[in-house]
Write an enzyme that holds these catalytic residues in place. Structure first.
Site, PDB file in Angstrom:
ATOM      1  N   ASN A 296      39.563  36.194  38.419  1.00 46.15           N
ATOM      2  CA  ASN A 296      39.659  34.786  38.011  1.00 46.15           C
ATOM      3  C   ASN A 296      39.482  34.603  36.507  1.00 46.15           C
ATOM      4  O   ASN A 296      39.587  33.487  36.003  1.00 46.15           O
ATOM      5  CB  ASN A 296      38.662  33.910  38.790  1.00 46.15           C
ATOM      6  CG  ASN A 296      37.262  33.988  38.216  1.00 46.15           C
ATOM      7  OD1 ASN A 296      36.896  34.978  37.587  1.00 46.15           O
ATOM      8  ND2 ASN A 296      36.482  32.951  38.431  1.00 46.15           N
TER       9      ASN A 296
ATOM     10  N   LEU B 128      32.398  25.822  49.748  1.00 42.79           N
ATOM     11  CA  LEU B 128      33.015  26.223  48.475  1.00 42.79           C
ATOM     12  C   LEU B 128      33.977  25.142  47.989  1.00 42.79           C
ATOM     13  O   LEU B 128      34.244  25.030  46.798  1.00 42.79           O
ATOM     14  CB  LEU B 128      33.766  27.547  48.615  1.00 42.79           C
ATOM     15  CG  LEU B 128      32.967  28.789  49.010  1.00 42.79           C
ATOM     16  CD1 LEU B 128      33.799  30.046  48.775  1.00 42.79           C
ATOM     17  CD2 LEU B 128      31.655  28.889  48.263  1.00 42.79           C
TER      18      LEU B 128
ATOM     19  N   LYS C 117      45.421  34.929  41.667  1.00 43.59           N
ATOM     20  CA  LYS C 117      44.190  35.733  41.523  1.00 43.59           C
ATOM     21  C   LYS C 117      44.378  37.192  41.921  1.00 43.59           C
ATOM     22  O   LYS C 117      43.681  38.056  41.395  1.00 43.59           O
ATOM     23  CB  LYS C 117      43.052  35.114  42.339  1.00 43.59           C
ATOM     24  CG  LYS C 117      42.501  33.825  41.738  1.00 43.59           C
ATOM     25  CD  LYS C 117      41.261  33.374  42.472  1.00 43.59           C
ATOM     26  CE  LYS C 117      40.736  32.072  41.901  1.00 43.59           C
ATOM     27  NZ  LYS C 117      39.437  31.700  42.497  1.00 43.59           N
TER      28      LYS C 117
END
Ligand code: ATR
Length: 278
Positions: A90, A218, A69
């Site tokens: 992303n 997350l 990323k």
């Protein structure tokens, strides 16, 4: 030429277990878009060359996952503001004048929280645990909803201070070490550490959770993460894994590529069923 499908994919290392082909496959069927979406397992040393080759051969877009990323920032010719703030990419998209780099992670989180789960962030107190790349990706979109404050708490306090300083122009944000956490419970707690995946729990005080607190990890998995289990034991209002963010960030990528936003609810339901998640 003529009938070749538009080429998309996800690039990571490893990437075999990525759920993105399943998600984008459902989006494409649902919206009647004819696309191809493939896995690309690419080692870090080959990342730039492989991505450039993909687009040079007419590829339309790539999702970028671990560990690429940050490297994807440099492969892009242009960044969206939210990718620049996140300092990570992303999603890559072919544009007439080069490769566009975007970051849909934070938008995906905020959409899941606000639209799917009915969580209010404006004027509320938000705690984000962790000060790594995952936190960096979500701070801009969270601050964009005008919370009362976002507190970043991290094992290494200095990283929390540094990150908070980088975002002050976007809204009220403070960095602290776990020992400095106290006072009233938060309205929303987001776990953005990698600790949960390893089954670990960061050492923060239970007082951060009250009966109205919504807790969001997350991370996601077949069973509840360590953070979600802990939060439920503390008597929070709701504790959720990041399945919704996964689907929503994908929908945002799909929109960037195809110009239309797919329905996410059926995909989220299918994904949870497929993964045997509660
Ligand atoms: P990512 O890109 O996934 O955010 P990262 O940049 O390595 O990865 O950051 C990982 C985050 O998880 C950091 O906030 C890290 O805390 P430190 O900055 O103190 O290292 C946090 N983290 C990882 N394991 C942890 C643990 N066992 N307890 C508490 N925090 C942990």
């Amino acid at each position: 030429m003529g009938n070749a499908l538009d080429q998309y994919g996800v690039v990571g290392h490893p990437v075999a277990h990525s759920l993105s082909p399943f998600i984008h496959g459902m989006f494409a069927r649902e919206t009647g878009q004819k696309i191809s979406y493939r896995l690309h397992d690419v080692a870090p040393a080959e990342f730039h060359a492989r991505v450039r080759a993909f687009f040079a051969q007419g590829g339309r877009g790539l999702n970028v996952t671990l560990p690429h990323k940050i490297a994807a920032l440099d492969v892009a010719h242009e960044l969206t503001p939210r990718a620049a703030y996140a300092a990570a990419v992303n999603t890559l998209a072919a544009r007439p004048d080069g490769i566009l780099g975007d970051n849909t992670d934070g938008a995906g989180l905020v959409r899941d929280l606000c639209d799917n789960l009915g969580v209010v962030i404006t004027h509320r107190r938000v705690l984000v645990i962790g000060a790594g790349g995952a936190t960096r990706g979500i701070l801009g979109p969270l601050l964009g909803l005008a919370p009362e404050v976002v507190v970043i708490a991290n094992r290494t306090a200095q990283r929390a201070h540094t990150l908070a300083a980088a975002f002050t122009e976007l809204g009220p944000v403070r960095g602290v070490g776990f020992a400095e956490l106290g006072g009233a419970p938060f309205d929303l707690i987001v776990n953005a550490t990698s600790a949960s995946l390893a089954g670990d729990l960061p050492p923060f005080p239970p007082a951060v959770i009250g009966p109205q607190t919504v807790c969001y990890d997350l991370a996601y998995g077949k069973s509840a993460t360590a953070f979600v289990e802990w939060a439920r034991r503390q008597g929070c209002a709701r504790a959720l894994q990041g399945w919704g963010m996964l689907v929503e960030q994908a929908a945002e990528s799909f929109r960037l590529w195809r110009g239309l936003r797919p329905e996410t609810a059926p995909v989220l339901a299918a994904l949870k069923e497929r993964s045997g998640s509660a």
